[in-house]
Write a protein that holds these residues in place. Structure first.
Motif, PDB file in Angstrom:
ATOM      1  N   ASP A   1     -15.710   1.632 -14.408  1.00 24.01           N
ATOM      2  CA  ASP A   1     -15.982   0.240 -14.805  1.00 24.01           C
ATOM      3  C   ASP A   1     -14.907  -0.320 -15.642  1.00 24.01           C
ATOM      4  O   ASP A   1     -14.975  -1.396 -16.353  1.00 24.01           O
ATOM      5  N   HIS A   2     -13.561  -0.029 -15.520  1.00 26.25           N
ATOM      6  CA  HIS A   2     -12.493  -0.810 -15.831  1.00 26.25           C
ATOM      7  C   HIS A   2     -11.393  -0.806 -14.977  1.00 26.25           C
ATOM      8  O   HIS A   2     -10.218  -0.217 -15.106  1.00 26.25           O
ATOM      9  N   GLY A   3     -11.484  -1.351 -13.858  1.00 27.14           N
ATOM     10  CA  GLY A   3     -10.523  -1.277 -12.785  1.00 27.14           C
ATOM     11  C   GLY A   3      -9.158  -1.965 -13.303  1.00 27.14           C
ATOM     12  O   GLY A   3      -8.275  -1.500 -12.592  1.00 27.14           O
ATOM     13  N   HIS A   4      -9.255  -2.886 -14.339  1.00 27.01           N
ATOM     14  CA  HIS A   4      -7.950  -3.566 -14.610  1.00 27.01           C
ATOM     15  C   HIS A   4      -6.960  -2.507 -15.217  1.00 27.01           C
ATOM     16  O   HIS A   4      -5.839  -2.862 -15.737  1.00 27.01           O
ATOM     17  N   ARG A   5      -7.854  -1.228 -15.749  1.00 24.75           N
ATOM     18  CA  ARG A   5      -6.734  -0.260 -16.445  1.00 24.75           C
ATOM     19  C   ARG A   5      -5.806   0.360 -15.402  1.00 24.75           C
ATOM     20  O   ARG A   5      -4.812   1.154 -15.983  1.00 24.75           O
ATOM     21  N   ILE A   6      -6.017   0.264 -14.174  1.00 28.83           N
ATOM     22  CA  ILE A   6      -5.047   1.004 -13.270  1.00 28.83           C
ATOM     23  C   ILE A   6      -4.327   0.148 -12.197  1.00 28.83           C
ATOM     24  O   ILE A   6      -4.980  -1.181 -11.810  1.00 28.83           O
ATOM     25  N   SER A   7      -3.017   0.447 -12.085  1.00 27.62           N
ATOM     26  CA  SER A   7      -2.159  -0.270 -11.032  1.00 27.62           C
ATOM     27  C   SER A   7      -1.305   0.723 -10.120  1.00 27.62           C
ATOM     28  O   SER A   7      -1.317   1.827 -10.553  1.00 27.62           O
ATOM     29  N   GLY A   8      -0.775   0.178  -9.129  1.00 24.76           N
ATOM     30  CA  GLY A   8      -0.101   1.140  -8.414  1.00 24.76           C
ATOM     31  C   GLY A   8       1.078   0.534  -7.943  1.00 24.76           C
ATOM     32  O   GLY A   8       1.601  -0.643  -7.781  1.00 24.76           O
ATOM     33  N   VAL A   9       2.425   1.421  -7.874  1.00 25.88           N
ATOM     34  CA  VAL A   9       3.634   1.020  -7.542  1.00 25.88           C
ATOM     35  C   VAL A   9       4.148   1.989  -6.701  1.00 25.88           C
ATOM     36  O   VAL A   9       4.063   3.129  -6.686  1.00 25.88           O
ATOM     37  N   ALA A  10       4.831   1.456  -5.357  1.00 22.16           N
ATOM     38  CA  ALA A  10       5.555   2.048  -4.396  1.00 22.16           C
ATOM     39  C   ALA A  10       7.043   2.044  -4.931  1.00 22.16           C
ATOM     40  O   ALA A  10       7.631   0.884  -4.855  1.00 22.16           O
ATOM     41  N   PHE A  11       7.800   3.221  -5.252  1.00 28.30           N
ATOM     42  CA  PHE A  11       9.203   2.929  -5.813  1.00 28.30           C
ATOM     43  C   PHE A  11      10.123   3.637  -4.777  1.00 28.30           C
ATOM     44  O   PHE A  11      10.118   5.076  -4.525  1.00 28.30           O
ATOM     45  N   LEU A  12      10.829   2.800  -3.961  1.00 26.64           N
ATOM     46  CA  LEU A  12      11.883   3.293  -2.755  1.00 26.64           C
ATOM     47  C   LEU A  12      12.958   3.232  -3.660  1.00 26.64           C
ATOM     48  O   LEU A  12      14.042   2.142  -3.282  1.00 26.64           O
ATOM     49  N   HIS A  13      13.497   4.342  -4.208  1.00 25.95           N
ATOM     50  CA  HIS A  13      14.562   4.215  -5.053  1.00 25.95           C
ATOM     51  C   HIS A  13      15.863   4.299  -4.383  1.00 25.95           C
ATOM     52  O   HIS A  13      16.896   3.886  -4.817  1.00 25.95           O
ATOM     53  N   ASN A  14      16.094   4.452  -2.951  1.00 28.50           N
ATOM     54  CA  ASN A  14      17.072   4.642  -2.443  1.00 28.50           C
ATOM     55  C   ASN A  14      17.223   3.419  -1.276  1.00 28.50           C
ATOM     56  O   ASN A  14      18.243   3.188  -0.504  1.00 28.50           O
ATOM     57  N   ALA A  15      16.438   2.550  -1.402  1.00 33.89           N
ATOM     58  CA  ALA A  15      16.472   1.363  -0.333  1.00 33.89           C
ATOM     59  C   ALA A  15      17.037  -0.117  -1.028  1.00 33.89           C
ATOM     60  O   ALA A  15      16.727  -0.067  -2.255  1.00 33.89           O
ATOM     61  N   THR A  16      17.557  -0.545  -0.088  1.00 39.63           N
ATOM     62  CA  THR A  16      17.728  -2.154  -0.468  1.00 39.63           C
ATOM     63  C   THR A  16      16.708  -2.993  -0.432  1.00 39.63           C
ATOM     64  O   THR A  16      15.593  -2.825   0.382  1.00 39.63           O
ATOM     65  N   GLU A  17      17.052  -4.288  -0.695  1.00 37.45           N
ATOM     66  CA  GLU A  17      15.914  -5.332  -0.483  1.00 37.45           C
ATOM     67  C   GLU A  17      15.788  -5.767   0.916  1.00 37.45           C
ATOM     68  O   GLU A  17      14.809  -5.894   1.384  1.00 37.45           O
ATOM     69  N   PHE A  18      17.102  -5.838   1.479  1.00 35.91           N
ATOM     70  CA  PHE A  18      17.168  -6.000   2.831  1.00 35.91           C
ATOM     71  C   PHE A  18      16.254  -4.989   3.919  1.00 35.91           C
ATOM     72  O   PHE A  18      15.755  -5.437   4.648  1.00 35.91           O
ATOM     73  N   ALA A  19      16.503  -3.650   3.291  1.00 38.01           N
ATOM     74  CA  ALA A  19      16.028  -2.763   4.302  1.00 38.01           C
ATOM     75  C   ALA A  19      14.378  -2.862   4.410  1.00 38.01           C
ATOM     76  O   ALA A  19      13.876  -2.232   5.151  1.00 38.01           O
ATOM     77  N   VAL A  20      13.768  -3.367   3.018  1.00 38.40           N
ATOM     78  CA  VAL A  20      12.333  -3.009   3.014  1.00 38.40           C
ATOM     79  C   VAL A  20      11.547  -4.593   3.014  1.00 38.40           C
ATOM     80  O   VAL A  20      10.424  -4.617   2.779  1.00 38.40           O
ATOM     81  N   ALA A  21      12.398  -5.815   3.161  1.00 32.64           N
ATOM     82  CA  ALA A  21      11.802  -6.975   3.046  1.00 32.64           C
ATOM     83  C   ALA A  21      10.571  -7.085   3.834  1.00 32.64           C
ATOM     84  O   ALA A  21       9.631  -7.908   3.458  1.00 32.64           O
ATOM     85  N   GLY A  22      10.289  -6.537   4.966  1.00 32.26           N
ATOM     86  CA  GLY A  22       9.172  -6.938   5.825  1.00 32.26           C
ATOM     87  C   GLY A  22       7.921  -6.133   5.492  1.00 32.26           C
ATOM     88  O   GLY A  22       6.642  -6.479   5.782  1.00 32.26           O
ATOM     89  N   LEU A  23       8.050  -5.244   4.359  1.00 37.50           N
ATOM     90  CA  LEU A  23       6.536  -4.561   3.903  1.00 37.50           C
ATOM     91  C   LEU A  23       6.058  -5.551   2.848  1.00 37.50           C
ATOM     92  O   LEU A  23       4.834  -5.264   2.693  1.00 37.50           O
ATOM     93  N   ARG A  24       6.721  -6.405   2.164  1.00 38.06           N
ATOM     94  CA  ARG A  24       6.084  -7.162   1.322  1.00 38.06           C
ATOM     95  C   ARG A  24       4.854  -8.226   1.869  1.00 38.06           C
ATOM     96  O   ARG A  24       4.311  -8.756   0.872  1.00 38.06           O
ATOM     97  N   GLU A  25       4.930  -8.432   2.973  1.00 39.39           N
ATOM     98  CA  GLU A  25       3.881  -9.333   3.525  1.00 39.39           C
ATOM     99  C   GLU A  25       2.485  -8.850   2.615  1.00 39.39           C
ATOM    100  O   GLU A  25       1.629  -9.756   2.783  1.00 39.39           O
ATOM    101  N   ILE A  26       2.090  -7.696   2.448  1.00 38.97           N
ATOM    102  CA  ILE A  26       0.693  -7.470   2.027  1.00 38.97           C
ATOM    103  C   ILE A  26       0.776  -7.270   0.293  1.00 38.97           C
ATOM    104  O   ILE A  26      -0.313  -6.720  -0.164  1.00 38.97           O
ATOM    105  N   GLU A  27       1.830  -7.653  -0.278  1.00 33.53           N
ATOM    106  CA  GLU A  27       1.647  -7.550  -1.647  1.00 33.53           C
ATOM    107  C   GLU A  27       1.018  -8.776  -2.113  1.00 33.53           C
ATOM    108  O   GLU A  27       1.364 -10.166  -1.895  1.00 33.53           O
ATOM    109  N   ARG A  28      -0.325  -8.398  -2.525  1.00 39.03           N
ATOM    110  CA  ARG A  28      -1.339  -9.524  -2.880  1.00 39.03           C
ATOM    111  C   ARG A  28      -1.824  -9.524  -4.351  1.00 39.03           C
ATOM    112  O   ARG A  28      -2.146 -10.456  -5.058  1.00 39.03           O
ATOM    113  N   ASP A  29      -1.664  -8.312  -4.862  1.00 43.64           N
ATOM    114  CA  ASP A  29      -2.233  -7.937  -6.331  1.00 43.64           C
ATOM    115  C   ASP A  29      -1.430  -7.268  -6.934  1.00 43.64           C
ATOM    116  O   ASP A  29      -0.555  -6.366  -6.343  1.00 43.64           O
TER     117      ASP A  29
END
Length: 629
Positions: free
Chosen positions: A146-174
């Motif tokens: 009953d507290h969905g606002h309490r949870i969030s999620g992160v994918a941390f690609l610590h070896n990657a550059t922005e250029f290498a993953v740019a195409g993944l962000r299309e689905i970042e909506r929330d």
């Protein structure tokens, strides 16, 4: 969960190497085998990076839960961080997926998928992966239901550059699914500070999450009620309605009397057991009663998920397996609906089961213990594997040991095989599953029954029916070995060879190969015609026309059926399996295969004497040129 400590402690232990020894030791203790080298390597390379980030962000007292197991599921989140929100001081959680990838490309057709060089097939976009983990926890952990606002999620690609993953962000909506790279480490630290306070310990918040009740959330049940009831327009008749009302009444009685009630619904193929199960789910969710559906069949569970949750993916999570409840708290559900309950095993443990759960506890006991009203829907004649023990007697015995009332509702009317009770009786008499001996088939206006001399003749007949718009499948006894599954693009191996006719078995895996559907969809995907199905992919399903090949494991000799265990290639039959059990299970296998057809069945045997007997019983001994295509 493999390990839990504050971010400060994790950083220190990662530095001296003791953390990884603890992880390996706990992994072996829980699972009974060593973790793979790639998994250990990922711990050694990714966890120190996350621990350093947390401490650099001033979040050393945040609680870190490594390899957090999702409830009622074999999946594990890499990390769940627990603390208090910096503004509200409510419990706050961040699910973190750690990836070592340096290069990743989005799928051209589906942005929720991506491609990484080390994998030969598409995998889930890590943003979508972590978002789904968050949604799943909200759906099944009472601490955040009953507290969905309490949870969030992160994918941390610590070896990657922005250029290498740019195409993944299309689905970042929330905020429930966000991606950060090593190049944006500063922004990652800011994000963590926005969700977690550095002034308070996260230990109590972690305790709360870990002690959260494992039940479907009210929101999920509301969605499921709408989805199941809207998509399925069922009319329950006679004893079907009796079974339905018996379960609902048991729920009310159990609530009033504060004691369990067990309900067993028994009936043959097509008597509506799964229809009743879905109708009950919809009604229970509408009433806000926590309930789950479970089976022992991967094919059946996946198909139920597809039927009931094709538009709402969260609804799919309400469909579980019998072995999902080994670690679930007693009475954590109001109702557990066990469909295809004849597939209940002696125990839930297998070679992948954690050592701590290898208790030898009976699976029936687990299923009864987990809910106030366990419901078992079964057909005793569909027990086809050694170790399956879902019978009325076993369930009544388990209930009696606990002094729990057990109600049994038999279903007589059936809707498979054209609704022909005469055909079902003919099948069970044919196979010697009921006394009285085999009888000559007397055609009725409900079910058609034919005998083919060859599989070529059978296939041509079924092809003609498909041309008329009917669905059709060919299945066979487990009398031919399975070759390894081919690589994508390669032809399927022709394992089922009868004379100069040869066809592949259905696929065994979860993906389509060379146009053939995955195993779980063989019975429902039109592309399943062309492969020969086995009992494990046919059981629980129906199609218009059923072609059945009786192999050399069941032959007619003189005046009776003879089962030949040496002709069976089914790996579930061990040397220790008694001959009497093998005999019964082979006969049950053919009972399942012969009762899949809704319009008609055409049967063919690989044995000449058996074909003659079938022709005598089906055609009254009359010769005929060939099956009319």
């Amino acid at each position: 969960m493999l390990f839990r400590a504050s971010a400060k402690t994790v950083a220190v232990m990662a530095l001296d190497g003791s953390l990884f020894l603890h992880l390996i030791e706990n992994f072996v203790h829980m699972r009974g085998y060593q973790p793979g080298t790639s998994e250990v390597r990922s711990w050694e390379r990714s966890i120190p990076v996350l621990a350093a980030a947390l401490n650099d962000a001033g979040l050393g007292d945040v609680e870190v839960m490594l390899e957090y197991a999702l409830p009622l599921n074999s999946k594990r989140a890499d990390v769940v961080l627990a603390g208090l929100h910096p503004s509200t001081e409510e419990p706050s959680y961040v699910v973190v997926e750690l990836k070592q990838w340096s290069q990743v490309l989005p799928d051209e057709d589906d942005p929720t998928l991506c491609h990484v060089e080390r994998y030969s097939h598409p995998i889930l976009n890590p943003i979508e992966q972590v978002r789904r983990y968050c949604d799943y926890l909200i759906n099944f952990n009472g601490a955040v239901a009953d507290h969905g606002h309490r949870i969030s999620g992160v994918a941390f690609l610590h070896n990657a550059t922005e250029f290498a993953v740019a195409g993944l962000r299309e689905i970042e909506r929330d905020g429930r699914g966000v991606l950060f790279t090593g190049q944006r480490r500063g922004e990652f630290l800011d994000y963590l500070r926005s969700r977690l306070s550095g002034k308070h310990s996260g230990a109590r918040a972690a305790d709360e999450l870990l002690s959260g009740a494992t039940v479907p959330s009210k929101q999920l049940m509301s969605v499921a009620a709408e989805e199941v009831r809207e998509r399925q327009q069922f009319v329950l008749l006679d004893e079907q309605q009796v079974a339905y009302r018996t379960v609902l009444n048991a729920v009310e009685k159990a609530k009033r009397a504060d004691r369990k009630e067990v309900v067993v619904v028994t009936g043959g193929p097509g008597t509506g057991k799964s229809v009743i199960a879905l109708q009950l789910l919809g009604e229970l969710y509408r009433r806000g009663v926590p309930a789950l559906h479970a089976t022992g069949s991967q094919s059946f569970t996946k198909t139920m998920r597809k039927i009931a949750g094709s538009r709402k993916r969260e609804v799919q999570e309400l469909f579980k397996y019998f072995n999902s409840f080994m670690a679930t708290e007693k009475n954590s559900l109001d109702v557990l609906i066990c469909d295809e309950a004849h597939r209940i095993r002696e125990t839930s443990a297998n070679r992948y089961t954690r050592a701590e759960y290898r208790t030898g506890r009976a699976q029936i006991d687990e299923l009864i213990d987990v809910s106030h009203v366990p419901v078992f829907l079964l057909d005793e004649h569909q027990v086809v594997r050694p170790g399956e023990m879902g019978t009325v007697a076993e369930i009544k015995s388990a209930a009696a040991k606990r002094d729990i009332p057990c109600h049994v509702v038999p279903l007589d009317s059936q809707f498979r095989c054209g609704g022909s009770d005469a055909y079902l009786r003919w099948v069970v008499r044919l196979l010697g599953l009921e006394p009285g001996g085999s009888v000559v088939w007397e055609p009725d206006d409900r079910m058609q029954l034919l005998v083919a001399d060859t599989p070529q003749e059978m296939e041509a007949f079924l092809e003609a029916r498909r041309a008329q718009g009917y669905g059709a499948r060919i299945s066979a006894g487990y009398c031919w070995r399975w070759s390894p599954e081919p690589k994508p693009g390669h032809p399927l191996p022709l394992d089922v060879v009868i004379g100069d006719w040869a066809r592949p078995w259905n696929l065994r895996g979860d993906r389509s190969v060379s146009g053939a559907p995955p195993a779980a969809l063989w019975a429902t995907d039109p592309a399943g015609f062309g492969q020969v199905g086995c009992v494990y992919t046919a059981q629980g399903f129906e199609y218009d026309w059923s072609g059945v090949i009786i192999g050399p494991d069941l032959v007619w000799r003189g005046d009776r059926w003879i089962t030949d265990r040496t002709a069976s290639k089914d790996p579930v039959f061990k040397r220790s399996t008694p001959d009497t059990d093998v005999d019964r299970l082979i006969r049950n296998t053919y009972k399942v295969l012969l009762t899949r057809g809704m319009v008609g069945t055409i049967v063919c045997s690989t044995d000449a004497e058996t074909r003659e007997k079938l022709r005598e019983l089906v055609c009254g001994g009359q010769k005929r040129e060939s099956v009319q295509v």
